[in-house]
Design an enzyme around this catalytic site. Sequence first.
Site, PDB file in Angstrom:
ATOM      1  N   THR A   1     -44.544   1.092  42.129  1.00 33.70           N
ATOM      2  CA  THR A   1     -44.061   2.095  43.083  1.00 33.70           C
ATOM      3  C   THR A   1     -44.718   1.957  44.447  1.00 33.70           C
ATOM      4  O   THR A   1     -44.540   2.814  45.309  1.00 33.70           O
ATOM      5  CB  THR A   1     -44.292   3.524  42.548  1.00 33.70           C
ATOM      6  N   THR A   2     -45.482   0.893  44.639  1.00 31.55           N
ATOM      7  CA  THR A   2     -46.090   0.586  45.934  1.00 31.55           C
ATOM      8  C   THR A   2     -45.754  -0.856  46.290  1.00 31.55           C
ATOM      9  O   THR A   2     -45.440  -1.663  45.404  1.00 31.55           O
ATOM     10  CB  THR A   2     -47.625   0.749  45.891  1.00 31.55           C
TER      11      THR A   2
ATOM     12  N   HIS B   1     -50.960  10.181  41.554  1.00 28.51           N
ATOM     13  CA  HIS B   1     -49.989  10.511  42.600  1.00 28.51           C
ATOM     14  C   HIS B   1     -49.751  12.009  42.608  1.00 28.51           C
ATOM     15  O   HIS B   1     -49.604  12.636  41.557  1.00 28.51           O
ATOM     16  CB  HIS B   1     -48.654   9.797  42.348  1.00 28.51           C
TER      17      HIS B   1
ATOM     18  N   HIS C   1     -54.625   5.317  38.196  1.00 28.99           N
ATOM     19  CA  HIS C   1     -54.648   5.976  39.497  1.00 28.99           C
ATOM     20  C   HIS C   1     -53.694   7.167  39.470  1.00 28.99           C
ATOM     21  O   HIS C   1     -53.004   7.404  38.469  1.00 28.99           O
ATOM     22  CB  HIS C   1     -54.292   4.994  40.623  1.00 28.99           C
TER      23      HIS C   1
ATOM     24  N   HIS D   1     -54.594   4.953  49.757  1.00 28.57           N
ATOM     25  CA  HIS D   1     -53.285   5.292  49.196  1.00 28.57           C
ATOM     26  C   HIS D   1     -53.402   6.110  47.928  1.00 28.57           C
ATOM     27  O   HIS D   1     -52.505   6.871  47.582  1.00 28.57           O
ATOM     28  CB  HIS D   1     -52.491   4.018  48.889  1.00 28.57           C
TER      29      HIS D   1
ATOM     30  N   HIS E   1     -50.973   7.092  36.505  1.00 30.75           N
ATOM     31  CA  HIS E   1     -50.432   5.809  36.076  1.00 30.75           C
ATOM     32  C   HIS E   1     -51.556   4.948  35.520  1.00 30.75           C
ATOM     33  O   HIS E   1     -52.532   4.659  36.218  1.00 30.75           O
ATOM     34  CB  HIS E   1     -49.772   5.077  37.250  1.00 30.75           C
TER      35      HIS E   1
END
Length: 245
Positions: free
Chosen positions: A197-198, A114, A112, A87, A131
Amino acid sequence: MIKQSALILIGALTLNSLIASADPSHSWSYEGANGPEHWSSLSDNNAACNHGWNQSPLNLTAMIDADQLPLVLNYHPGGKEILNNGHTVQVNYATGNTLNVGYHRFNLMQLHFHTPSENRIESRSYPMEMHMVHATPEGRLAVLAIMFKTGKKNAELARIWDDLPQPGQRRALKGSLDITQLLPSSLDYIRYNGSLTTPPCTEGVSWFVLKTPIEASADQMTRFTRLIGENNRPLQHLNARVIIK
């Protein structure tokens, strides 16, 4: 009396149980039958993803001016490992790096990425967002978000990018990552209350989105997208929340 080290361990365990990016499972995705609109139906634990009232990300607009508490960062070169969970790509951290806001001290657990950005600032989307996920010893969560704009190659980011693991793989970080080199010169920020957000989209997360972006090359961001794909959750409803700048 519980020692501070034990509290930090409890907080780490709590965080790891909440953040799906630490889970290599591919039961959810960013598109198709397991995409964001279906996350809540994949597990009872994911109910907040489609039924919560304080979800992230947001379009950060109609903000209210306020005297913000300063962000006091105590980051040292480090990092334990790089993980590709399918992811995102994240760098995991041991304790010792902190974000202090007022009386609250958050320990950095992982960072991590995005692509493109999940949050937007005044409707502007950036090609990448980082993030930095933190937790208090009791498990209260905070995310420090940094936007990337297209520019010159980011030398510190290259320390991760030059050794990107394939999906499902993890490897020790070669050398130490200096997080301070991944921060803009200004720590002015936008604050709101939101969620992960996951999945499981846990709410009660304090978001600190830095106003000033940093640079990375188009090639660096393309390499990430080719490996992971676009991994940004759609914008969520503001509802009754206030965004402060």
